[in-house]
Motif scaffolding. Structure first.
Motif, mmCIF file in Angstrom:
data_model
loop_
_atom_site.group_PDB
_atom_site.id
_atom_site.type_symbol
_atom_site.label_atom_id
_atom_site.label_comp_id
_atom_site.label_asym_id
_atom_site.label_seq_id
_atom_site.Cartn_x
_atom_site.Cartn_y
_atom_site.Cartn_z
ATOM 1 N N ARG A 122 46.526 108.322 58.527
ATOM 2 C CA ARG A 122 46.284 110.213 58.301
ATOM 3 C C ARG A 122 45.741 110.309 57.053
ATOM 4 N N ASP A 123 45.432 109.816 55.601
ATOM 5 C CA ASP A 123 44.456 110.395 54.447
ATOM 6 C C ASP A 123 43.342 109.811 54.913
ATOM 7 N N ALA A 124 43.050 108.616 55.432
ATOM 8 C CA ALA A 124 41.557 108.556 56.029
ATOM 9 C C ALA A 124 41.586 109.383 56.897
ATOM 10 N N LEU A 125 41.942 109.635 58.060
ATOM 11 C CA LEU A 125 41.572 110.716 58.971
ATOM 12 C C LEU A 125 41.382 112.210 58.211
ATOM 13 N N MET A 126 41.710 112.107 57.425
ATOM 14 C CA MET A 126 41.541 113.696 56.218
ATOM 15 C C MET A 126 40.365 113.600 55.706
ATOM 16 N N ALA A 127 40.308 112.880 54.642
ATOM 17 C CA ALA A 127 38.563 111.891 54.253
ATOM 18 C C ALA A 127 37.296 112.751 55.247
ATOM 19 N N ARG A 128 37.999 111.627 56.811
ATOM 20 C CA ARG A 128 36.431 111.754 57.497
ATOM 21 C C ARG A 128 36.553 112.858 58.007
ATOM 22 N N TRP A 129 38.119 114.262 58.463
ATOM 23 C CA TRP A 129 37.377 115.467 58.596
ATOM 24 C C TRP A 129 36.894 116.106 57.070
ATOM 25 N N THR A 130 36.742 115.877 56.131
ATOM 26 C CA THR A 130 35.945 116.555 55.065
ATOM 27 C C THR A 130 34.601 116.674 55.131
ATOM 28 N N LEU A 131 34.861 115.042 55.435
ATOM 29 C CA LEU A 131 33.752 114.417 55.469
ATOM 30 C C LEU A 131 32.502 115.150 56.325
ATOM 31 N N LEU A 132 32.713 114.956 57.343
ATOM 32 C CA LEU A 132 32.317 116.177 59.010
ATOM 33 C C LEU A 132 31.851 117.401 58.241
ATOM 34 N N GLY A 133 32.855 118.059 57.510
ATOM 35 C CA GLY A 133 32.184 119.564 57.121
ATOM 36 C C GLY A 133 31.355 119.268 55.492
ATOM 37 N N GLU A 134 31.612 118.478 54.634
ATOM 38 C CA GLU A 134 31.109 118.133 53.661
ATOM 39 C C GLU A 134 29.173 117.831 54.291
ATOM 40 N N VAL A 135 29.187 117.284 55.247
ATOM 41 C CA VAL A 135 28.151 116.887 55.819
ATOM 42 C C VAL A 135 27.284 118.093 56.492
ATOM 43 N N GLY A 136 28.389 119.202 57.227
ATOM 44 C CA GLY A 136 27.892 120.413 58.077
ATOM 45 C C GLY A 136 27.046 121.606 56.717
ATOM 46 N N ASP A 137 27.846 121.128 55.527
ATOM 47 C CA ASP A 137 27.401 122.104 54.432
ATOM 48 C C ASP A 137 25.919 121.674 53.573
ATOM 49 N N LEU A 138 25.761 120.164 53.818
ATOM 50 C CA LEU A 138 24.651 119.519 53.705
ATOM 51 C C LEU A 138 23.380 119.810 54.318
ATOM 52 N N ILE A 139 23.524 119.970 55.945
ATOM 53 C CA ILE A 139 22.694 120.305 56.478
ATOM 54 C C ILE A 139 21.966 121.721 56.734
ATOM 55 N N THR A 140 23.615 122.434 57.202
ATOM 56 C CA THR A 140 22.921 124.161 57.087
ATOM 57 C C THR A 140 22.026 124.561 56.217
ATOM 58 N N PRO A 141 22.100 124.311 55.135
ATOM 59 C CA PRO A 141 20.602 124.788 54.369
ATOM 60 C C PRO A 141 19.550 124.125 54.936
ATOM 61 N N ILE A 142 19.277 122.979 54.827
ATOM 62 C CA ILE A 142 17.939 121.639 55.090
ATOM 63 C C ILE A 142 17.365 122.870 56.527
ATOM 64 N N MET A 143 18.427 123.464 57.375
ATOM 65 C CA MET A 143 17.927 123.863 58.886
ATOM 66 C C MET A 143 17.973 125.184 58.412
ATOM 67 N N LEU A 144 17.989 125.553 57.855
ATOM 68 C CA LEU A 144 17.755 127.104 57.734
ATOM 69 C C LEU A 144 16.343 127.318 56.579
ATOM 70 N N SER A 145 16.189 125.397 55.593
ATOM 71 C CA SER A 145 14.727 126.210 55.653
ATOM 72 C C SER A 145 13.902 125.688 55.689
ATOM 73 N N THR A 146 13.977 124.796 56.470
ATOM 74 C CA THR A 146 13.467 124.277 57.654
ATOM 75 C C THR A 146 12.910 125.434 58.770
ATOM 76 N N ILE A 147 13.557 126.341 58.707
ATOM 77 C CA ILE A 147 13.084 127.574 60.027
ATOM 78 C C ILE A 147 12.522 128.355 59.261
ATOM 79 N N MET A 148 12.699 128.288 58.469
ATOM 80 C CA MET A 148 12.211 129.461 57.449
ATOM 81 C C MET A 148 10.587 129.125 57.523
ATOM 82 N N LEU A 149 10.556 127.708 57.113
ATOM 83 C CA LEU A 149 9.034 126.880 56.519
ATOM 84 C C LEU A 149 8.147 127.125 57.886
ATOM 85 N N ALA A 150 8.870 126.770 58.897
ATOM 86 C CA ALA A 150 8.081 127.054 60.334
ATOM 87 C C ALA A 150 7.780 128.217 60.211
#
Length: 170
Positions: free
Chosen positions: A1-29
């Motif tokens: 259960r703890d590992a599953l919660m860590a994975r779930w949080t990890l996916l949220g963190e990946v989204g937090d990391l990807i979002t500004p990169i995607m927004l910057s890419t859209i703005m630069l384009a």
């Protein structure tokens, strides 16, 4: 259960990391915020369509033992551990998006960081979160959740104090 919660949080963190990169890419384009919101809306719609096709598994029914919402609230308010964990969750939320917003402002206004330096610092913050969550998932086999929380809390305090005391963007 703890590992599953860590994975779930990890996916949220990946989204937090990807979002500004995607927004910057859209703005630069040459895109705009409106275009970015349209892309996000289309992405969410596609995700909803994909999830509608996933069969939902349900566990055994506990309808006879199910308590009402008011009874659950009463039990939660009386439970000291719930208050402690709620305080911890509130602190974690403060250290997430709120911290990122204030960090960007401090880098720009107090440390005179360039936009590139600010972006690099925030990407490093996101990568650190991803690496920490990957490590946390591995540690669930060796350490109790309370020990992990204590180590992470002390580490966060140390890094945060260092962040406040620094006078250099890098």
């Amino acid at each position: 259960r703890d590992a599953l919660m860590a994975r779930w949080t990890l996916l949220g963190e990946v989204g937090d990391l990807i979002t500004p990169i995607m927004l910057s890419t859209i703005m630069l384009a040459g895109g705009s915020w409106r275009g970015a919101m349209i892309i996000a809306g289309i992405t969410f719609l596609l995700q909803a369509i994909a999830m509608a096709r996933v069969p939902w598994r349900t566990g055994p029914s506990f309808e006879e033992d199910e308590m009402g919402v008011l009874e659950m609230l009463k039990q939660g308010v009386r439970n000291v551990r719930v208050w402690g964990w709620s305080f911890g969750v509130a602190l974690c939320s403060l250290m997430d998006e709120t911290f990122v917003a204030f960090a960007a402002l401090r880098l720009r206004d107090e440390l005179s960081a360039s936009r590139l330096s600010t972006d690099a610092a925030l990407v490093a913050y996101g990568l650190g979160g991803v690496l920490g969550l990957l490590l946390s998932e591995r540690l669930t086999r060796r350490l109790s959740p309370n020990a992990q929380l204590l180590i992470a809390g002390v580490g966060n305090i140390a890094v945060f104090v260092g962040w406040l005391l620094t006078n250099n963007a890098w």
